[in-house]
Structure formats: C-alpha cells, structure tokens
Design a protein around this motif. Sequence first.
Motif, PDB file in Angstrom:
ATOM      1  N   ALA A 170      35.215  14.477 -41.954  1.00  0.00           N
ATOM      2  CA  ALA A 170      36.301  15.332 -41.468  1.00  0.00           C
ATOM      3  C   ALA A 170      37.344  15.602 -42.548  1.00  0.00           C
ATOM      4  CB  ALA A 170      36.953  14.698 -40.245  1.00  0.00           C
ATOM      5  N   SER A 171      37.660  14.576 -43.342  1.00  0.00           N
ATOM      6  CA  SER A 171      38.678  14.726 -44.377  1.00  0.00           C
ATOM      7  C   SER A 171      38.088  14.865 -45.774  1.00  0.00           C
ATOM      8  CB  SER A 171      39.631  13.521 -44.358  1.00  0.00           C
ATOM      9  OG  SER A 171      38.925  12.322 -44.680  1.00  0.00           O
ATOM     10  N   GLY A 172      36.756  14.712 -45.901  1.00  0.00           N
ATOM     11  CA  GLY A 172      36.134  14.786 -47.217  1.00  0.00           C
ATOM     12  C   GLY A 172      36.621  13.695 -48.141  1.00  0.00           C
ATOM     13  N   SER A 173      36.747  12.475 -47.598  1.00  0.00           N
ATOM     14  CA  SER A 173      37.278  11.367 -48.394  1.00  0.00           C
ATOM     15  C   SER A 173      36.473  10.099 -48.150  1.00  0.00           C
ATOM     16  CB  SER A 173      38.757  11.118 -48.067  1.00  0.00           C
ATOM     17  OG  SER A 173      38.921  10.824 -46.693  1.00  0.00           O
ATOM     18  N   LEU A 174      36.639   9.151 -49.056  1.00  0.00           N
ATOM     19  CA  LEU A 174      35.929   7.873 -48.996  1.00  0.00           C
ATOM     20  C   LEU A 174      36.889   6.770 -48.609  1.00  0.00           C
ATOM     21  CD1 LEU A 174      33.113   6.467 -49.784  1.00  0.00           C
ATOM     22  CD2 LEU A 174      34.370   5.711 -51.806  1.00  0.00           C
ATOM     23  N   LEU A 175      36.536   6.015 -47.582  1.00  0.00           N
ATOM     24  CA  LEU A 175      37.297   4.833 -47.187  1.00  0.00           C
ATOM     25  C   LEU A 175      36.585   3.588 -47.691  1.00  0.00           C
ATOM     26  CD1 LEU A 175      37.896   5.903 -43.508  1.00  0.00           C
ATOM     27  CD2 LEU A 175      39.673   5.737 -45.242  1.00  0.00           C
ATOM     28  N   TYR A 176      37.331   2.604 -48.168  1.00  0.00           N
ATOM     29  CA  TYR A 176      36.746   1.327 -48.561  1.00  0.00           C
ATOM     30  C   TYR A 176      37.829   0.267 -48.504  1.00  0.00           C
ATOM     31  CZ  TYR A 176      38.915   2.128 -53.145  1.00  0.00           C
ATOM     32  OH  TYR A 176      39.817   2.365 -54.162  1.00  0.00           O
ATOM     33  N   VAL A 177      37.410  -1.001 -48.502  1.00  0.00           N
ATOM     34  CA  VAL A 177      38.373  -2.107 -48.433  1.00  0.00           C
ATOM     35  C   VAL A 177      38.308  -2.954 -49.699  1.00  0.00           C
ATOM     36  CG1 VAL A 177      38.204  -2.217 -45.918  1.00  0.00           C
ATOM     37  CG2 VAL A 177      36.776  -3.718 -47.303  1.00  0.00           C
ATOM     38  N   ASP A 178      39.415  -3.597 -50.015  1.00  0.00           N
ATOM     39  CA  ASP A 178      39.447  -4.691 -50.984  1.00  0.00           C
ATOM     40  C   ASP A 178      39.759  -5.943 -50.179  1.00  0.00           C
ATOM     41  OD1 ASP A 178      39.781  -6.522 -52.988  1.00  0.00           O
ATOM     42  OD2 ASP A 178      41.574  -5.626 -53.848  1.00  0.00           O
ATOM     43  N   ILE A 179      38.749  -6.759 -49.936  1.00  0.00           N
ATOM     44  CA  ILE A 179      38.915  -7.910 -49.040  1.00  0.00           C
ATOM     45  C   ILE A 179      39.997  -8.857 -49.550  1.00  0.00           C
ATOM     46  CG2 ILE A 179      37.778  -9.958 -48.101  1.00  0.00           C
ATOM     47  CD1 ILE A 179      35.205  -8.339 -47.984  1.00  0.00           C
ATOM     48  N   LEU A 180      39.923  -9.223 -50.819  1.00  0.00           N
ATOM     49  CA  LEU A 180      40.894 -10.178 -51.350  1.00  0.00           C
ATOM     50  C   LEU A 180      42.259  -9.541 -51.571  1.00  0.00           C
ATOM     51  CD1 LEU A 180      38.741 -12.259 -53.860  1.00  0.00           C
ATOM     52  CD2 LEU A 180      39.246 -12.690 -51.462  1.00  0.00           C
ATOM     53  N   GLY A 181      42.296  -8.246 -51.807  1.00  0.00           N
ATOM     54  CA  GLY A 181      43.568  -7.545 -51.937  1.00  0.00           C
ATOM     55  C   GLY A 181      44.177  -7.181 -50.603  1.00  0.00           C
ATOM     56  N   GLN A 182      43.404  -7.396 -49.516  1.00  0.00           N
ATOM     57  CA  GLN A 182      43.852  -7.130 -48.147  1.00  0.00           C
ATOM     58  C   GLN A 182      44.336  -5.691 -47.983  1.00  0.00           C
ATOM     59  OE1 GLN A 182      46.550 -10.252 -46.873  1.00  0.00           O
ATOM     60  NE2 GLN A 182      45.378 -11.787 -47.974  1.00  0.00           N
ATOM     61  N   THR A 183      43.559  -4.747 -48.513  1.00  0.00           N
ATOM     62  CA  THR A 183      43.939  -3.340 -48.412  1.00  0.00           C
ATOM     63  C   THR A 183      42.748  -2.485 -47.962  1.00  0.00           C
ATOM     64  OG1 THR A 183      43.384  -2.917 -50.731  1.00  0.00           O
ATOM     65  CG2 THR A 183      45.678  -3.502 -50.239  1.00  0.00           C
ATOM     66  N   VAL A 184      43.075  -1.385 -47.305  1.00  0.00           N
ATOM     67  CA  VAL A 184      42.117  -0.314 -47.030  1.00  0.00           C
ATOM     68  C   VAL A 184      42.565   0.892 -47.843  1.00  0.00           C
ATOM     69  CG1 VAL A 184      41.166   1.247 -45.307  1.00  0.00           C
ATOM     70  CG2 VAL A 184      41.617  -1.130 -44.704  1.00  0.00           C
ATOM     71  N   SER A 185      41.627   1.495 -48.575  1.00  0.00           N
ATOM     72  CA  SER A 185      41.946   2.638 -49.423  1.00  0.00           C
ATOM     73  C   SER A 185      41.214   3.874 -48.938  1.00  0.00           C
ATOM     74  CB  SER A 185      41.550   2.363 -50.881  1.00  0.00           C
ATOM     75  OG  SER A 185      42.293   1.299 -51.421  1.00  0.00           O
ATOM     76  N   ARG A 186      41.851   5.025 -49.103  1.00  0.00           N
ATOM     77  CA  ARG A 186      41.228   6.320 -48.847  1.00  0.00           C
ATOM     78  C   ARG A 186      41.288   7.130 -50.139  1.00  0.00           C
ATOM     79  NH1 ARG A 186      40.189   9.720 -44.466  1.00  0.00           N
ATOM     80  NH2 ARG A 186      41.294   8.368 -43.000  1.00  0.00           N
ATOM     81  N   TYR A 187      40.113   7.373 -50.723  1.00  0.00           N
ATOM     82  CA  TYR A 187      40.010   8.116 -51.974  1.00  0.00           C
ATOM     83  C   TYR A 187      39.566   9.538 -51.687  1.00  0.00           C
ATOM     84  CZ  TYR A 187      37.828   9.868 -56.248  1.00  0.00           C
ATOM     85  OH  TYR A 187      37.436  10.664 -57.305  1.00  0.00           O
ATOM     86  N   ASN A 188      40.339  10.510 -52.168  1.00  0.00           N
ATOM     87  CA  ASN A 188      40.009  11.924 -51.991  1.00  0.00           C
ATOM     88  C   ASN A 188      39.484  12.477 -53.306  1.00  0.00           C
ATOM     89  OD1 ASN A 188      40.163  14.817 -51.870  1.00  0.00           O
ATOM     90  ND2 ASN A 188      41.536  14.625 -50.117  1.00  0.00           N
ATOM     91  N   PRO A 189      38.178  12.732 -53.419  1.00  0.00           N
ATOM     92  CA  PRO A 189      37.631  13.211 -54.693  1.00  0.00           C
ATOM     93  C   PRO A 189      38.106  14.607 -55.055  1.00  0.00           C
ATOM     94  CG  PRO A 189      35.940  13.245 -52.997  1.00  0.00           C
ATOM     95  CD  PRO A 189      37.123  12.547 -52.400  1.00  0.00           C
TER      96      PRO A 189
END
Length: 244
Positions: free
Chosen positions: A22-41
């Motif tokens: 829907a947004s044309g983006s990639l979601l991923y997590v950094d487990i030890l950094g305790q973050t969820v990231s959304r990367y828009n190419p």
Amino acid sequence: MSIEVVENNVGHLLEGPHWDQASGSLLYVDILGQTVSRYNPGTGNTVKVNIGTMGFESLPPGLNEKVLPGLASLYCLHPDKSLKTHLQGVGLSNGMAWAEDYKTMYYIDSFSGGVDAFDYDVASGTIANRRRVITIPKNEGFPDGMCIDSEGKLWVAHFMGAAVKRYDPLTGEKLRTVQLPTDIITSCCWGGANLDELYVTSSKLSLSEEKLKAQDTAGYLFRVTGLGVKGVKAELFDDLSHLA
C-alpha cells in the motif's frame, strides 16, 4: 544478479522484513535496538519507532548472547484476537511461508537445522502432519527467516552462513545460493513494485570484534535484484475489531 546496500549500519539484529504494498515501503525490526523501521526506497527515507524486547542472558555491547533452548512456542492469532498455541518446546521460532493454495505451511525452528512442512487448514488456521522437507547441514549455518516465490520455491536466510539459498520444498534440493558479504544473515522478503526485489536483513550478533572489523556490512539492509523470479503478495492480518 546484483547485490546492493540500501541502508548502512542500521542496527544490531535486523529481522522480520515485510513489504507493505500500500505504501511501497519495507518494514523491519531491530530486535536488540527495540525499534521498528519503515524504509521508503522511493524517497530513501527511514522512519523508526521504539518496540519490544528479547530475552537474552546478556545484551550488547558484548553481544555474547545465549538463547535459552526449548522455551519458545508457535502461536496462531485469530482475527477475533484469540490466541492458540500450536507448538511448544521450540528452540527458536523463525521463518514461515505458505504454498500458493494455502494447503501447506512451511516453518523453521532454527535449532532443528531445517525447514518443516505442515498440512494447513486455511479456514481454521490449524496445522497437522509435521514433516521435514529441507535439511540444512551444520557447516552452512542455521536456517533463519524465509520467504516463498511465485514458483513455490523457498528462500532461506542462513544465520552464520553468509547467504540466502533457494530450495525446492518438494524435493529438498538446493537450487541457488546468493552469497552475502557478512556471516549473520537473518531474513528475507520480496518487495518492489513488481515483487522482484529480494530484501535481506543481517546482524552483528555472534560476531567477534575481529570479524566485525572485517565484515563492516554486518547490521546492514541489502537488496538483491536480477534474480529472474518474483515473490508473492503478503497477506494482511484481518482485524475484526472494526466490526464491533
């Protein structure tokens, strides 16, 4: 085939990549950094939010972690938010994928050294008839995350194996190896407008200080193109709360 870095040094333990069409983006997590990231190419921008934890015996900066075996489980979260346990005594729950007809579910317990298949009932979410379909030799690392392509073949990330490998789950045959420049490869997913780009996450976890210096792309996000095959659209969770 081409391998490129799309984000530099973005975390300690990248996992769970998911392409949001829907947004044309990639979601991923950094487990030890305790973050969820959304990367828009399209824009090259990344947005991060804080989330969750994972229970290691020790945490960074030493990264001398040890996951306690046999404490994990496999659950199914239903649309009505009810939760059912399907497997217990799991070493380390990881990759999941479904065949195109949704009659087979593939699953990885990383400590077991392979990929298992289950008969899957899409209406009830139940699994049965567990069997081993792919065996990963110990000298090739541990199977971690995985995804499936439009031809029904599985792409498995090899933790401590510096690769993503394509397998035929019907025969167990290894069909292709995509070698990466760092040992700890954690997961992969299909993305891009045509679902023909393979995004691959990596980690600094379990690497000595010496190896971290030599493998300076540990913890990077990679994109592999030109593979000649496409992925399948990820299904969205059907949350029934909007009907209440």
